[in-house]
Design an enzyme around this catalytic site. Structure first.
Site, mmCIF file in Angstrom:
data_model
loop_
_atom_site.group_PDB
_atom_site.id
_atom_site.type_symbol
_atom_site.label_atom_id
_atom_site.label_comp_id
_atom_site.label_asym_id
_atom_site.label_seq_id
_atom_site.Cartn_x
_atom_site.Cartn_y
_atom_site.Cartn_z
ATOM 1 N N ASP A 1 54.608 76.695 25.167
ATOM 2 C CA ASP A 1 54.236 75.271 25.151
ATOM 3 C C ASP A 1 54.713 74.574 26.427
ATOM 4 O OD1 ASP A 1 53.426 75.414 22.269
ATOM 5 O OD2 ASP A 1 55.559 75.866 22.064
ATOM 6 N N GLU B 1 50.792 83.329 25.726
ATOM 7 C CA GLU B 1 49.602 82.710 26.325
ATOM 8 C C GLU B 1 49.707 82.603 27.847
ATOM 9 O OE1 GLU B 1 47.957 79.387 24.246
ATOM 10 O OE2 GLU B 1 47.318 78.408 26.089
HETATM 11 O O1 TRH Z 1 57.095 82.468 25.313
HETATM 12 P P1 TRH Z 1 55.807 82.838 24.738
HETATM 13 O O2 TRH Z 1 55.849 83.854 23.699
HETATM 14 O O3 TRH Z 1 55.065 81.572 24.192
HETATM 15 C C1 TRH Z 1 54.323 81.567 23.012
HETATM 16 C C2 TRH Z 1 52.868 81.483 23.234
HETATM 17 O O4 TRH Z 1 52.530 80.427 24.098
HETATM 18 C C3 TRH Z 1 52.155 81.296 21.921
HETATM 19 O O5 TRH Z 1 50.783 81.189 22.118
HETATM 20 C C4 TRH Z 1 52.682 80.063 21.284
HETATM 21 O O6 TRH Z 1 52.053 79.835 20.099
HETATM 22 C C5 TRH Z 1 54.150 80.228 21.104
HETATM 23 O O7 TRH Z 1 54.783 80.448 22.332
HETATM 24 C C6 TRH Z 1 54.758 79.015 20.449
HETATM 25 O O8 TRH Z 1 54.863 83.419 25.900
HETATM 26 P P2 TRH Z 1 54.114 82.703 27.112
HETATM 27 O O9 TRH Z 1 53.004 81.841 26.602
HETATM 28 O O10 TRH Z 1 53.745 83.767 28.024
HETATM 29 O O11 TRH Z 1 55.181 81.764 27.776
HETATM 30 C C7 TRH Z 1 56.240 82.260 28.540
HETATM 31 C C8 TRH Z 1 56.486 81.377 29.736
HETATM 32 O O12 TRH Z 1 57.683 81.783 30.379
HETATM 33 C C9 TRH Z 1 55.390 81.473 30.783
HETATM 34 O O13 TRH Z 1 55.189 80.196 31.374
HETATM 35 C C10 TRH Z 1 55.970 82.412 31.833
HETATM 36 C C11 TRH Z 1 57.413 82.022 31.762
HETATM 37 N N1 TRH Z 1 58.381 83.018 32.239
HETATM 38 C C12 TRH Z 1 59.170 82.662 33.325
HETATM 39 O O14 TRH Z 1 59.010 81.573 33.897
HETATM 40 N N2 TRH Z 1 60.118 83.534 33.748
HETATM 41 C C13 TRH Z 1 60.310 84.748 33.170
HETATM 42 O O15 TRH Z 1 61.194 85.506 33.616
HETATM 43 C C14 TRH Z 1 59.460 85.105 32.083
HETATM 44 C C15 TRH Z 1 59.626 86.449 31.435
HETATM 45 C C16 TRH Z 1 58.512 84.212 31.634
#
Ligand code: TRH
Length: 381
Positions: free
Chosen positions: A17, A273
């Site tokens: 989010d 996502e």
């Molecule tokens: O963290 P998530 O599992 O988020 C999820 C999904 O958005 C899902 O659809 C939603 O319903 C739920 O949350 C509530 O995975 P996502 O979407 O990939 O988000 C991770 C964020 O973290 C993304 O912006 C990338 C960032 N990130 C970093 O900035 N640094 C890192 O080292 C890593 C591993 C990720």
């Protein structure tokens, strides 16, 4: 056209989010010169993505975005020209009143979760009447025409390609993470929820004839990793060699550094996502750990995406990818699926770049939002 935008983000769990809204807010400021306030109810989640943020500040400017702590007791505030409630979060009641009281009604958008399902294009942009005579529009990101597109900053593909072509820049970046490359090693990044299929995959990687380096930013997969490595705890910055597999535990990176990690790797395991989209922009084959939903609703999402993504692959490569993703998400044997996918890796790598180019030929999500606002103003005039 200068306008003020308010984005409201309620952190449900994890980082998707805040990851999406922070990325969008920055892009609206940098590329469109808009005044953007990002209201976040969980500063700790924001701090993970943006470590230099100040969690004690009620309001702060970060990269041109005014990031404001969204508290229960919502202050009296003038409504913006465009209001985005991310992922159907509920706007503060007093703010909805402020929207209704404006001489010029603001554009009210609900930014939805990403899905490749067919129905998305039919629902994108539809209005929903609200009490008090306001209208709220559903804005759906997506992969195909008729949807709101995907977040993609200007020049992203060329920046990525320049970096991937520059061995020195990649080496420097990896060195800054404490990673020394092993001879002929393939690099794989790993970002996933807890996953019982991990052990089978790592067994397979450890038993291969060439080295793999697995780069793991800190997160929920650590307990499974500990179990497989046979250690009690993992120290950040540590690395462990088992057979031909070297596992590196990295800090959680800023979004921009995480992009570069994805760009460095031959293969990326991602989740949720936003990282799922970023891995597609990396132009490398990927493995999606989808966010589980009640009653298995996530399987429809997974299938819809695979149908779209695999359309231009040979039947063999498509099967290999489907089986791999199914196994990673709890349906099938990960070891066998990985072995079969390895045979198709060249085809999957070429396809990843073609797919990325195809997606990049469509308008991005920020551009689509700005255009939606322009059209709406024209209709209202
Ligand atoms: O963290 P998530 O599992 O988020 C999820 C999904 O958005 C899902 O659809 C939603 O319903 C739920 O949350 C509530 O995975 P996502 O979407 O990939 O988000 C991770 C964020 O973290 C993304 O912006 C990338 C960032 N990130 C970093 O900035 N640094 C890192 O080292 C890593 C591993 C990720």
């Amino acid at each position: 056209m200068s306008s003020r935008w308010d984005i409201f983000c309620s952190v449900v769990d994890n980082y998707g989010d805040i990851g999406v809204t922070w990325r969008l807010a920055r892009q609206l400021v940098v590329e469109y010169g808009l005044e953007v306030r990002l209201w976040v109810d969980e500063p700790a989640a924001f701090l993970r993505l943006c470590p230099r943020a100040d969690t004690s500040a009620r309001s702060q400017y970060v990269e041109g975005v005014e990031v404001i702590r969204w508290e229960q007791d919502f202050p009296a505030t003038a409504a913006a020209d465009v209001v985005i409630e991310a992922f159907a979060c509920t706007l503060p009641a007093s703010y909805v009143v402020a929207m209704a009281e404006r001489a010029e009604r603001p554009l009210w958008l609900n930014l939805e979760y990403l899905s490749a399902e067919d129905w998305v294009a039919g629902c994108h942009g539809l209005p929903s009447p609200q009490p008090g005579g306001q209208q709220k529009f559903f804005f759906f990101p997506g992969f195909t025409e008729g949807t709101g597109g995907l977040l993609r900053e200007a020049g992203l593909t060329s920046r990525r390609q320049v970096f991937q072509a520059d061995a020195e820049a990649r080496g420097e970046f990896l060195a800054s993470l404490g990673i020394a490359l092993l001879p002929e090693a393939q690099l794989i990044s790993l970002f996933a929820y807890e996953n019982v299929a991990l052990a089978e995959w790592l067994d397979m990687l450890a038993s291969q004839s060439t080295y793999t380096q697995l780069l793991v930013p800190r997160g929920r997969i650590e307990s499974d990793l500990c179990r497989w490595l046979g250690v009690e705890v993992l120290g950040e910055g540590g690395c462990w060699l088992r057979g031909k597999l070297q596992v590196h535990l990295l800090p959680f990176l800023s979004q921009d550094r995480y992009d570069r990690l994805l760009w460095c790797c031959n293969f990326n395991a991602i989740r949720g996502e936003d990282s799922f989209v970023r891995a597609q922009w990396a132009g490398r084959p990927l493995l999606w750990h989808i966010y589980r939903q009640e009653e298995g609703a996530h399987w429809d999402k997974l299938t819809a995406f695979l149908d779209l993504y695999c359309g231009a692959l040979s039947p063999m490569a498509a099967d290999a990818l489907r089986n791999l993703w199914h196994a990673w998400n709890g349906q099938g044997e990960m070891g066998a699926a990985w072995a079969a996918a390895q045979v198709e890796m060249q085809a999957l790598s070429e396809h990843a770049e073609t797919w990325c180019a195809k997606l990049a030929s469509r308008p991005d999500l920020a551009a689509a939002l700005v255009q939606f606002h322009r059209n709406w103003l024209l209709c209202a005039a």
